[in-house]
Every structure is written in structure tokens, then in C-alpha cells.
Design a protein around this motif. Structure first.
Motif, PDB file in Angstrom:
ATOM      1  N   ARG A  86       0.844  -1.209   0.000  1.00  0.00           N
ATOM      2  CA  ARG A  86       0.000   0.000   0.000  1.00  0.00           C
ATOM      3  C   ARG A  86       0.873   1.249   0.000  1.00  0.00           C
ATOM      4  O   ARG A  86       1.829   1.331   0.778  1.00  0.00           O
ATOM      5  CB  ARG A  86      -0.865   0.038   1.257  1.00  0.00           C
ATOM      6  N   GLU A  94      -9.779   7.245   3.252  1.00  0.00           N
ATOM      7  CA  GLU A  94      -9.283   6.802   1.947  1.00  0.00           C
ATOM      8  C   GLU A  94      -8.602   7.963   1.250  1.00  0.00           C
ATOM      9  O   GLU A  94      -9.114   9.083   1.256  1.00  0.00           O
ATOM     10  CB  GLU A  94     -10.430   6.302   1.057  1.00  0.00           C
ATOM     11  N   ASN A 147       6.438  -2.808  -6.481  1.00  0.00           N
ATOM     12  CA  ASN A 147       5.786  -1.533  -6.175  1.00  0.00           C
ATOM     13  C   ASN A 147       6.500  -0.370  -6.866  1.00  0.00           C
ATOM     14  O   ASN A 147       5.847   0.479  -7.494  1.00  0.00           O
ATOM     15  CB  ASN A 147       5.778  -1.315  -4.659  1.00  0.00           C
ATOM     16  N   ASP A 169      -2.597   0.743  -4.224  1.00  0.00           N
ATOM     17  CA  ASP A 169      -2.187  -0.504  -3.566  1.00  0.00           C
ATOM     18  C   ASP A 169      -2.332  -1.645  -4.568  1.00  0.00           C
ATOM     19  O   ASP A 169      -2.879  -1.458  -5.665  1.00  0.00           O
ATOM     20  CB  ASP A 169      -2.999  -0.782  -2.281  1.00  0.00           C
ATOM     21  N   ARG A 227      -5.269  -1.066  -7.017  1.00  0.00           N
ATOM     22  CA  ARG A 227      -6.099   0.151  -7.021  1.00  0.00           C
ATOM     23  C   ARG A 227      -5.351   1.206  -7.819  1.00  0.00           C
ATOM     24  O   ARG A 227      -4.184   1.490  -7.520  1.00  0.00           O
ATOM     25  CB  ARG A 227      -6.372   0.663  -5.601  1.00  0.00           C
TER      26      ARG A 227
END
Ligand code: UDP
Length: 252
Positions: free
Chosen positions: A94, A109, A159, A175, A203
Motif C-alpha cells: 500500500r 481513503e 511496487n 495498492d 487500485r
């Protein structure tokens, strides 16, 4: 095609026996599920888009030295992959608070995280893939300490690569989830990235507007999922150009 031996059928993909030992064919379905399959639909074209997107990400990861299961795309919905024993853990990275992290800790969020956070969930649908700690993983021997170190460093490399690739086309990688498997070669084994990387498992938010371009469009009924995935593929330059859309052409 149906005469091939089916090895495993999941919610979004089917695995068939491959043409050589140590290989499998991964077929991408159009099925979309959310909330542990409580919400289901068929989204025409999703499998084709995810096959192409996952190919693109895996090839890029191969190019920077992140070992993964992708060998080659076979057709619109299938790719040839290396067979692995999947570690029964979902590895989540994340960059921005969203989804279950926001719910669990009451963080709004969209709040940027001070550093990337790596989480592990135990892969068990009947338990709802619960969040587990390294202590659980070591105690129940789902993976060793060395495996955990390798998985964290691989997840952080994925990532960095995916964040940069997406940022280049105006998309924020909020994420994502990856799965990692053990590939055997005689007495030797190593961990490699497996499963898929696609908007089903990431996401992705538009940098300018925050518009969602991932499976949350389906989870939260925000619009047409295939349109969102097509936009991601288009921005990455993966959609075939329609010659008729290039405007009028001079004919001699
Ligand atoms: N994710 C996934 N499969 C799962 C659970 C999560 O691909 O079974 C992905 C999800 O799409 C998101 C990230 O992992 O990009 C983090 O998901 P989260 O824990 O916030 O769970 P959710 O809100 O999706 O239930």
C-alpha cells in the motif's frame, strides 16, 4: 481446447496443463467477483484486457530482473506460464490508505502513507483471507524467514516498478496484491512472482481527478469496468489503433 487437462479453476482464471513439463496455460475469464464472491457478474472483454495487461507488467518486471512465471502470451485469453507451488499468502503493498486498511484503522481513503506498507493475508476463502503477521506465518510454517525476506523485497521492487510505470501515464498506484510461488528445478527451488498483475488486483486512481480505474468500479458500482480497464490499456499504449480514427487520409 476443452480436451486439455484442467488443473485448477479460480474466480477469474483457469489453469490447464501446459505443453511441456513445468509449464501451465493460464486462461483469463470474463467473470468478476467481489466481497469473497458475494457479488458476481460477467464483464465482456475483461479477460482479454487482463491477459494483455498482465503480460505487459510481467515482461517489464522480467526486463528489470524480477523473476516471474510469464513465458509468453498464446492468444487473446491465454498465456504460457511456469508451474509453481503457490505460497498460501496474498502479499499486499500500500502507498495510499484505501479499502480494508482504511476500514480497519479508520484512516480516510486517499491519505498518503509515510512509507509503503507490506501486509500478508492467509489465502483461505472460507476464512475471508484474514490478515496475518509474520509470527503466524513462521509458526504455521506457511513460509520461512528467508522466504519472507525475499517476498518483501520482491513486493517492494514490484511496487517501485509499477508505481513508476503508472505515474508515467497519469495513474497513481494506490495498492496492489501479488502472489508468489516456489519454482522447482531439480534440487534447487526459488521464489518467483506468479498469478497476475492487473486492474483486478491493483487500485489505480487518475492522478488529476482521482477517478478509479480498477476493480473498485465493479465493487462500488461506479460505472463500466471494461471501459476503465480499456482506458488503462490505452494509456499504456496497448490498444490497437483504429486506422479509421486517425482522420481523413489523402488518396492519390
Ligand atoms: N486484493 C486482491 N484480492 C484480494 C484482496 C485484495 O486483489 O483477495 C487487492 C485489492 O484489489 C487492492 C489491494 O489488494 O488493490 C488491497 O485490498 P484491501 O485489503 O484493501 O481489500 P478490499 O478493500 O479489496 O477488500
Amino acid at each position: 481446447m476443452s480436451r486439455r487437462k484442467k488443473i485448477y479453476e479460480g474466480k477469474a482464471k483457469i489453469l490447464y496443463e501446459g505443453p511441456e513439463p513445468g509449464t501451465l496455460v493460464q486462461y483469463f475469464k470474463d467473470d468478476a467477483t467481489a466481497f469473497n464472491a458475494a457479488k458476481k457478474d460477467v464483464i465482456e472483454g475483461k479477460g482479454v484486457l487482463n491477459n494483455r495487461l498482465s503480460e505487459h507488467f510481467m515482461k517489464g518486471l522480467t526486463a528489470i530482473g524480477v523473476p516471474n512465471h510469464f513465458i509468453k502470451r498464446l492468444n487473446m485469453r491465454e498465456q504460457l506460464i511456469h508451474k509453481v507451488d503457490i505460497i498460501p499468502l496474498e502479499v499486499i503493498v500500500r502507498n495510499v490508505a484505501a479499502g480494508s486498511l482504511s476500514k480497519m484503522l479508520g484512516i480516510e481513503e486517499g491519505t498518503p502513507l509515510p512509507r509503503p506498507i507490506v501486509e500478508f493475508c492467509y489465502k483461505d476463502d472460507s476464512l475471508g483471507d484474514p490478515l496475518v503477521s509474520e509470527e503466524h506465518i513462521l509458526a504455521f510454517q506457511w513460509a520461512s524467514q528467508q522466504d519472507l525476506d525475499d517476498m518483501v523485497s520482491m513486493a517492494l521492487r514490484v511496487n517501485d516498478f509499477m508505481s513508476g510505470l503508472m505515474f508515467g501515464v497519469g495513474i497513481q498506484l494506490v495498492d496492489f496484491k501479488i502472489e508468489i510461488g516456489r519454482q522447482f528445478d531439480g534440487d534447487f527451488s526459488r521464489l518467483i512472482l506468479a498469478d497476475e498483475i492487473s486492474p483486478d488486483s491493483c487500485r489505480l486512481w487518475d492522478v488529476e481527478t482521482g477517478r478509479k480505474l480498477d476493480k473498485d468500479v465493479f465493487r462500488r458500482d461506479l460505472g463500466d469496468l471494461a471501459d476503465a480497464y480499456t482506458e488503462v490499456a490505452d494509456r499504456l499504449g496497448l490498444m490497437p489503433k483504429n486506422p479509421r480514427s486517425d482522420g481523413p487520409k489523402l488518396v492519390n
